[in-house]
Design a protein around this motif. Structure first.
Motif, PDB file in Angstrom:
ATOM      1  N   ARG A  74      16.484  49.319 -65.400  1.00 24.61           N
ATOM      2  CA  ARG A  74      16.059  50.247 -66.126  1.00 24.61           C
ATOM      3  C   ARG A  74      17.768  51.090 -66.497  1.00 24.61           C
ATOM      4  O   ARG A  74      18.833  51.142 -65.853  1.00 24.61           O
ATOM      5  CB  ARG A  74      16.065  51.890 -64.458  1.00 24.61           C
ATOM      6  N   ARG A 110       7.033  55.368 -67.645  1.00 20.89           N
ATOM      7  CA  ARG A 110       7.418  53.769 -66.615  1.00 20.89           C
ATOM      8  C   ARG A 110       6.566  53.677 -66.010  1.00 20.89           C
ATOM      9  O   ARG A 110       6.406  52.084 -66.544  1.00 20.89           O
ATOM     10  CB  ARG A 110       8.259  54.554 -65.245  1.00 20.89           C
ATOM     11  N   CYS A 116      13.864  56.980 -69.086  1.00 20.14           N
ATOM     12  CA  CYS A 116      12.883  57.687 -69.979  1.00 20.14           C
ATOM     13  C   CYS A 116      13.203  59.185 -69.700  1.00 20.14           C
ATOM     14  O   CYS A 116      13.985  59.040 -68.047  1.00 20.14           O
ATOM     15  CB  CYS A 116      11.193  57.855 -68.977  1.00 20.14           C
TER      16      CYS A 116
END
Length: 118
Positions: free
Chosen positions: A11, A69, A49
């Protein structure tokens, strides 16, 4: 989905790095989301995101991010390494059926040439 292999999703969390991707990356818009990508020089890809307040309240914004996600996670093993990928949710994502979300994410990744051609 049965038979799908999930790989680890790195991430992109640092707000300065997300801002840099937004400012300098290549954009691929769609009616339900926008994909922005930029090279990161790493041996893996990172994904972020985001959704703005224009999407709705906190519950709606979180729902949009979770939807993106979860679908990107399924495609993580097919994605090209060395890229930062930013998905920006639009309000239309709230009402989009799951199959449409899958189709749009795959389409945007292909348009950005982020899926391996193996």
């Amino acid at each position: 989905m049965p038979g799908e292999v999930k790989t680890h999703l790195h991430r992109l969390k640092d707000s300065r790095e997300i801002s840099a991707v937004k400012q300098f990356g290549n954009s691929f818009p769609n009616k339900i989301m926008v994909l922005i990508t930029q090279a990161n020089g790493l041996r893996y890809h990172r994904v972020a995101c985001i959704s703005s307040r224009a999407v709705g309240g906190a519950v709606q914004r979180n729902r949009c991010r979770r939807r993106i996600r979860s679908r990107v996670q399924v495609l993580a093993g097919e994605q090209v390494i060395g890229r930062d990928v930013l998905f920006i949710a639009r309000r239309a994502l709230l009402d989009a059926p799951p199959m449409e979300v899958d189709r749009v994410i795959r389409s945007l990744l292909e348009k950005a040439d982020l899926l391996n051609n193996d």
